[in-house]
Design a protein around this motif. Sequence first.
Motif, PDB file in Angstrom:
ATOM      1  N   ALA A   1      33.185  40.116  40.842  1.00 46.42           N
ATOM      2  CA  ALA A   1      33.035  41.449  40.242  1.00 46.42           C
ATOM      3  C   ALA A   1      31.680  41.580  39.549  1.00 46.42           C
ATOM      4  CB  ALA A   1      34.159  41.685  39.236  1.00 46.42           C
ATOM      5  N   ASN A   2      31.304  40.544  38.798  1.00 44.13           N
ATOM      6  CA  ASN A   2      30.031  40.636  38.070  1.00 44.13           C
ATOM      7  C   ASN A   2      28.839  40.584  39.030  1.00 44.13           C
ATOM      8  OD1 ASN A   2      29.343  41.219  35.456  1.00 44.13           O
ATOM      9  ND2 ASN A   2      28.854  39.104  34.907  1.00 44.13           N
TER      10      ASN A   2
ATOM     11  N   VAL B   1      36.468  37.448  38.883  1.00 46.43           N
ATOM     12  CA  VAL B   1      35.559  37.942  37.842  1.00 46.43           C
ATOM     13  C   VAL B   1      34.101  37.661  38.241  1.00 46.43           C
ATOM     14  CG1 VAL B   1      34.886  37.722  35.411  1.00 46.43           C
ATOM     15  CG2 VAL B   1      37.286  37.758  36.020  1.00 46.43           C
TER      16      VAL B   1
ATOM     17  N   ILE C   1      34.903  46.068  44.666  1.00 45.94           N
ATOM     18  CA  ILE C   1      35.030  44.627  44.327  1.00 45.94           C
ATOM     19  C   ILE C   1      34.950  44.444  42.811  1.00 45.94           C
ATOM     20  CG2 ILE C   1      33.994  42.330  44.590  1.00 45.94           C
ATOM     21  CD1 ILE C   1      32.901  43.268  47.312  1.00 45.94           C
ATOM     22  N   ALA C   2      33.995  45.165  42.187  1.00 47.49           N
ATOM     23  CA  ALA C   2      33.831  45.056  40.727  1.00 47.49           C
ATOM     24  C   ALA C   2      35.122  45.506  40.031  1.00 47.49           C
ATOM     25  CB  ALA C   2      32.651  45.896  40.269  1.00 47.49           C
TER      26      ALA C   2
ATOM     27  N   TYR D   1      30.617  40.967  31.951  1.00 45.26           N
ATOM     28  CA  TYR D   1      32.063  40.724  32.032  1.00 45.26           C
ATOM     29  C   TYR D   1      32.683  40.626  30.646  1.00 45.26           C
ATOM     30  CZ  TYR D   1      30.906  35.879  30.939  1.00 45.26           C
ATOM     31  OH  TYR D   1      30.431  34.755  30.323  1.00 45.26           O
TER      32      TYR D   1
ATOM     33  N   SER E   1      28.909  41.808  42.040  1.00 42.23           N
ATOM     34  CA  SER E   1      28.884  43.160  42.611  1.00 42.23           C
ATOM     35  C   SER E   1      28.245  44.146  41.643  1.00 42.23           C
ATOM     36  CB  SER E   1      30.298  43.640  42.921  1.00 42.23           C
ATOM     37  OG  SER E   1      30.914  42.777  43.804  1.00 42.23           O
ATOM     38  N   PHE E   2      28.556  43.950  40.376  1.00 39.87           N
ATOM     39  CA  PHE E   2      27.960  44.757  39.318  1.00 39.87           C
ATOM     40  C   PHE E   2      26.432  44.645  39.377  1.00 39.87           C
ATOM     41  CE2 PHE E   2      29.703  45.857  34.820  1.00 39.87           C
ATOM     42  CZ  PHE E   2      29.522  47.200  35.102  1.00 39.87           C
TER      43      PHE E   2
ATOM     44  N   CYS F   1      41.513  42.265  37.018  1.00 42.55           N
ATOM     45  CA  CYS F   1      42.332  41.054  36.835  1.00 42.55           C
ATOM     46  C   CYS F   1      42.219  40.513  35.411  1.00 42.55           C
ATOM     47  CB  CYS F   1      42.026  39.996  37.894  1.00 42.55           C
ATOM     48  SG  CYS F   1      40.624  38.966  37.514  1.00 42.55           S
ATOM     49  N   ILE F   2      41.133  40.856  34.686  1.00 45.19           N
ATOM     50  CA  ILE F   2      41.015  40.422  33.285  1.00 45.19           C
ATOM     51  C   ILE F   2      42.112  41.095  32.451  1.00 45.19           C
ATOM     52  CG2 ILE F   2      39.533  40.408  31.233  1.00 45.19           C
ATOM     53  CD1 ILE F   2      37.116  40.365  33.050  1.00 45.19           C
TER      54      ILE F   2
ATOM     55  N   GLY G   1      37.875  42.830  40.367  1.00 41.58           N
ATOM     56  CA  GLY G   1      37.568  41.666  39.523  1.00 41.58           C
ATOM     57  C   GLY G   1      37.794  41.949  38.055  1.00 41.58           C
ATOM     58  N   PHE G   2      37.311  43.114  37.587  1.00 38.70           N
ATOM     59  CA  PHE G   2      37.477  43.427  36.166  1.00 38.70           C
ATOM     60  C   PHE G   2      38.932  43.788  35.852  1.00 38.70           C
ATOM     61  CE2 PHE G   2      32.772  44.255  36.349  1.00 38.70           C
ATOM     62  CZ  PHE G   2      32.465  43.106  35.646  1.00 38.70           C
TER      63      PHE G   2
ATOM     64  N   PHE H   1      30.874  47.651  46.745  1.00 36.93           N
ATOM     65  CA  PHE H   1      30.635  46.796  45.577  1.00 36.93           C
ATOM     66  C   PHE H   1      31.354  47.327  44.332  1.00 36.93           C
ATOM     67  CE2 PHE H   1      26.928  45.299  48.135  1.00 36.93           C
ATOM     68  CZ  PHE H   1      27.341  43.981  48.207  1.00 36.93           C
TER      69      PHE H   1
END
Lengths: 267, 161
Positions: A139-140, A136, B15-16, A215, A142-143, B22-23, B19-20, B12
């Motif tokens: 990801a953030n 997470v 990757i984002a 997030y 990268s955001f 997995c939530i 990551g999101f 990117f």
Amino acid sequence: MISTTSMTFDDRPSARQVCVFLARYGTALLGCGATCIRLEKNIDRIAASWGMKTSITIMPRHLHITVTDPGSDDLFTAIDEVSPAAVSFSLNTRLSRLSWEVADCHLNYDNTVERFDDIIANCGGRLSRGGELLLVAAANASFCRLFGGDAVAMAVVAVATLAGYYLKILMLEHHIDVRVVVMASAFVSAVLAAGDALFGIGSTPGVALATSVLYLVPGVPLLNSFSDILYRHYICAFSRLVDATVTVACLSIGMCGGMLLMNQGMF
Amino acid sequence: MDWIDLLQDALFAAIAAIGFACISRPPAGAYWCCAVIAAAGHSLRYMLINSPEIGMHIVPATLLASLVVGVMAVFLSPKVRCPAETCLFPALLPMIPGIYAYKSVAGLAMCILHDSPEEFDRYFSLFTFNGLTCLCILFVMVLGATVPIFVFKRVSFSATR
């Protein structure tokens, strides 16, 4: 591995059994973040393969289901409560697969219930806490990069996300109200992200601050609500939209609080 | 438009998306699907906006990109036997207009905190501009992504078969 038995005519469950099971199945599916159309299709698929007809009313927190057995004219209605649970696409996937197994492999009632209980008990799909935190945060960060943030802003956002998301997990484990959790997490993330501007270490502090709380954006309810609108499930759509709006409002309050504390301008 | 920038944007976004994703706890096999779809969708939007030949506004660019995301999700989800939403939603999240949302909230807060009519007008204009842009992007994003599920209903709802 659960062994399965195909259904014969004698195995045919009663309307009451089917109704009670489908109410449980439906509330589990709704609770894990499925759209209303998926719920309707899955329930109809299971009921049809047992020779039953269903009529469903989907309310934001309740599921009202009537099952009719055309063979005997038996009719049974059940209302079950949707338990608030975290979004789980893994559970959604496994429950959807179960509906196809019932339809294609003609699973009998007992096997289906057994398999359903097994899915609920071992729904899985969750990474380890450390893995989830790192993903997470990445990801953030990268955001942040996608919005034009520099390397410093990305690092600051990663740290702010780690702290905020960790707090969110801890507070949710203590069953604290999710709105309070979102407010507190946004506050912590905003305070930490304000460090970029406060110490003048990067060239895009505004981007770091703006992306540090993203997030927490309730993406799934927002997108689900639109899908529900397309299929004219307006009550559920409105409920999910209000839910998402409340979360965004809490997020904004937490972020504004953090910025005020750190004496940060908003533009 | 620089190809390196385009590749970076795709990387990117991927990757984002992972990551999101997995939530929302997707099945393990769905992560690569989310990453590929997000990379394709976000880099397409980047190209539509930043290419000197096209130079499209962010709203129609988002609509086109989210349509591509929706179609890809519908046709890739049967490969991993999961509902289209599982791949679609995380792939769409990198397109959420976070900066516009932030500026509209900030504009609203500044409206309340300032007394003079000139200051109020200035921040109110920022609030409405950013708020409307944010809402339009969200609307076309969700519309573009969910319409393919509606159109290719048979494929979408038998992905878990």
